[in-house]
Design a protein around this motif. Structure first.
Motif, PDB file in Angstrom:
ATOM      1  N   ALA A 192      41.321  34.717  37.833  1.00  0.00           N
ATOM      2  CA  ALA A 192      42.789  36.058  37.549  1.00  0.00           C
ATOM      3  C   ALA A 192      41.081  36.939  38.266  1.00  0.00           C
ATOM      4  N   VAL A 195      40.567  37.037  41.866  1.00  0.00           N
ATOM      5  CA  VAL A 195      41.059  37.107  43.153  1.00  0.00           C
ATOM      6  C   VAL A 195      41.640  38.559  43.234  1.00  0.00           C
ATOM      7  N   VAL A 286      48.911  39.460  39.641  1.00  0.00           N
ATOM      8  CA  VAL A 286      48.102  38.830  39.257  1.00  0.00           C
ATOM      9  C   VAL A 286      47.538  38.602  37.993  1.00  0.00           C
TER      10      VAL A 286
END
Length: 653
Positions: A192, A195, A286
């Protein structure tokens, strides 16, 4: 507080700022250090048994996933809170280093999250101490912390310094190989964060994942593990995880679950709304999904456990609320009402944790008392390190007492035990041979109550047939109100076939491996499609025979889906004896699928000896039924395949 201070004012504040940061880091170190629970295991302890086995695995390079299957990894030896003379130095080195690194990372992260300006960073340092205080009660929160800290740095477009990211990733790699659930949390946080950072074109986005993977591999090899065995460990851990929810399906407090769920929803709203105004919606999504994944795993580690364990990982809601408050401090974020909302969340989370923990702690040992004790006794605990390392007194003396008690439980040890090349204990009290310094040779599923699935049971069966311990000590104990012989029940036919009784020792019946395997007499007495809540009559059996039951109870699609986030409702088995008395026990579907003796119910080492000798043993069961109301059947189906097999040693009956 304002960031518009003059340069000379900022220079004047800097020494104070750094002094506050240093004091905060020391306070966090003291609050998170778990030396107060470092102890010598009593030989009859269930938890002490698996912790001692993890230490043996470390010292003898047992391969996880192959030689030993447990919800922990090779560094679980340092999660264990046990004194062991030949491991104590390294134990202190790992735990002191871990706590020191986490204390620095916690203060550092909160200072960055609080925003620029000495005043805000001072408040960030103080909030770090609040988070550390919430972690004082239990052991798991400290290992979960690096995942939460790394993900917290992805909340908006701030750039975390490379050294902090490296520190968090390295601590995550260590936690990964301590316990499988920490691996899943670590991967969730690293992915996470990476990203979100990549979307913001942060150069560090390319660093975290490769560094994490490399650190995990290097630590795996440093633990004496074969590189090819990492997949075996992950595969075995997934097997344990698949059956974990149903095996631990005790009833938790629904009020605590409702409060926790409400707090998580509010915290996720705070994460979304608390991001900077210019943060992309994709990044927010996200990060929110990452937080949701972490909280899902926290819930699995808490409410899916035994009653009484249902709060200790839940301090992570307090940690998250602290992070959100720190995020809203800086005026440049224009948080306004959001900051007030987040402060209220922190107060609510801390209050709930206090109330829930006190209610579920039998001794009434309140959280504030534990925090005060950590601070009060920290100097003495740190000074005891030298005594533990160098002195023959203190824990070293306690360890010798425990070793003597272990030898006594094993009959002195018994001459046959003393001459054996290998020894194991069934089903789970494995500490005595370890503390006695004997050649402990564990089954893959080191404590049989954790064979949650038939695939795990098969690992034990194959190992016992191939190169099982030369001698076993059989004792009769179960956990969680399960049937008396359900834990590890799949091994009873193997014991009857491969071992002969020798003698009784205080811990249980001593058996030794035969030169040649016996071919057991067996016949199927029931093979049918059974339904719930219906009595199944059992035939009368001859002395020395057992009735081994197998039932194929599998979760429905709803049950599988529900188990991802929580745990399926439990089902039970009721046993009726010859006098018509009935006893209801909790049934673990995976154990039912692996098989266990349903009759007779053995109660002592004498009963086990009589079973081997072909004599009447224990209390025969005349009928049983599997109980499941309509709600349980929605999760476990309407019926199941059932087989009951009569098994005896040849020439008996």
């Amino acid at each position: 507080m304002s960031n518009d201070t003059s340069a000379s004012s900022r220079v004047g504040l800097k020494p104070v700022d750094w002094m506050v940061a240093a004091v905060a880091a020391i306070a966090c170190f003291v609050l998170m250090l778990k030396l107060g629970s470092f102890h010598v295991t009593p030989p009859r302890s269930l938890d002490g048994g698996w912790q001692a086995a993890l230490q043996v695995a470390w010292l003898h390079d047992l391969q996880f996933g192959r030689d030993i299957v447990f919800p922990h990894g090779p560094y679980g030896a340092f999660y264990a809170q046990l004194y062991r003379p030949d491991l104590v130095g390294l134990w202190y080195l790992v735990n002191l280093s871990l706590t020191g690194a986490l204390a620095v990372a916690l203060v550092w992260s909160l200072r960055i999250i609080a925003g620029p300006g000495s005043g805000w960073q001072v408040l960030g340092s103080l909030l770090a101490v609040v988070a550390a205080a919430a972690l004082a009660p239990g052991p798991d929160g400290v290992w979960m912390l690096p995942s939460f800290l790394l993900l917290s740095l992805a909340l908006d477009d701030r750039n975390a310094p490379l050294p902090l990211i490296i520190l968090l990733v390295l601590v995550l790699a260590l936690a990964t190989l301590v316990k499988f659930s920490f691996l899943v949390m670590g991967v969730t946080a690293v992915v996470a964060w990476s990203v979100a950072a990549a979307y913001r074109r942060d150069a560090l986005a390319l660093v975290a994942l490769p560094l994490y993977a490399a650190a995990v591999v290097l630590l795996w090899l440093a633990a004496g593990q074969e590189l090819s065995g990492m997949l075996d460990w992950m595969r075995a851990s997934f097997e344990v995880g698949r059956g974990y929810g149903a095996a631990m399906s005790l009833t938790s407090n629904p009020f605590d679950l409702a409060v926790f769920g409400t707090l998580v929803i509010l915290l996720l709203l705070g994460v979304w709304s608390g991001s900077q105004d210019n943060a992309a919606r994709f990044v927010r999504a996200v990060v929110v999904l990452g937080w949701l994944g972490l909280f899902l795993l926290v819930a699995k580690a808490g409410f899916v456990r035994h009653d009484g364990h249902a709060t200790f990982p839940f301090e992570m809601v307090v940690v998250t609320a602290v992070i959100l408050v720190a995020q809203g401090l800086s005026p440049r974020r224009k948080m306004g009402g959001n900051l007030a909302f987040q402060i209220l969340l922190l107060v609510a989370a801390a209050g709930w944790l206090e109330v829930a923990h006190t209610r579920l702690t039998p001794s009434g040992y309140r959280i504030e008392e534990q925090i005060a004790d950590r601070v009060r006794h920290a100097p003495a605990l740190l000074l005891e390190i030298a005594n533990d390392l160098l002195s023959d007194e203190g824990k070293a003396a306690e360890y010798r007492v425990a070793a003597d008690e272990s030898r006594a439980l094993l009959g002195g040890p018994h001459p046959r035990i003393a001459s054996a090349a290998s020894i194991d204990v069934f089903p789970f009290l494995s500490a005595p041979p370890i503390l006695a310094g004997l050649p402990y040779h564990p089954r893959p599923v080191v404590q049989s109550y954790q064979a949650y699935l038939p695939s795990l049971a098969e690992r034990d069966v194959e190992q016992v047939r191939r190169d099982g311990a030369e001698v076993y000590v059989l004792h009769l104990r179960s956990i969680d109100t399960r049937p008396a012989m359900a834990d590890g029940g799949y091994l009873w036919p193997e014991f009857l076939s491969l071992y002969d009784p020798v003698d009784q020792v205080p811990l249980g019946l001593l058996i030794e491996r035969r030169q040649e395997q016996l071919t057991l007499d067996s016949r199927t007495v029931i093979d049918a499609k059974a339904v719930y809540n219906t009595w199944i009559d059992l035939p009368e059996t001859a002395a020395g025979a057992i009735l081994q039951v197998h039932g194929d109870i599998r979760p429905t699609p709803l049950g599988r889906l529900f188990a991802l986030g929580f745990k399926p409702p439990r089902i039970t088995i009721t046993l009726r004896d010859a006098q018509g008395q009935e006893k209801t026990r909790r049934l673990v579907p995976g154990q039912f699928g692996s098989g266990f003796p349903v009759s007779p119910v053995l109660g002592s080492a004498e009963d086990i000896r009589a079973l081997f000798d072909g004599e009447a043993a224990g209390a025969p069961v005349t009928a049983f039924r599997i109980n499941a109301a309509w709600l349980q059947q929605a999760f476990w189906g309407e019926g199941f395949a059932l087989t009951v097999t009569e098994i005896r040693r040849p020439g008996q009956g």
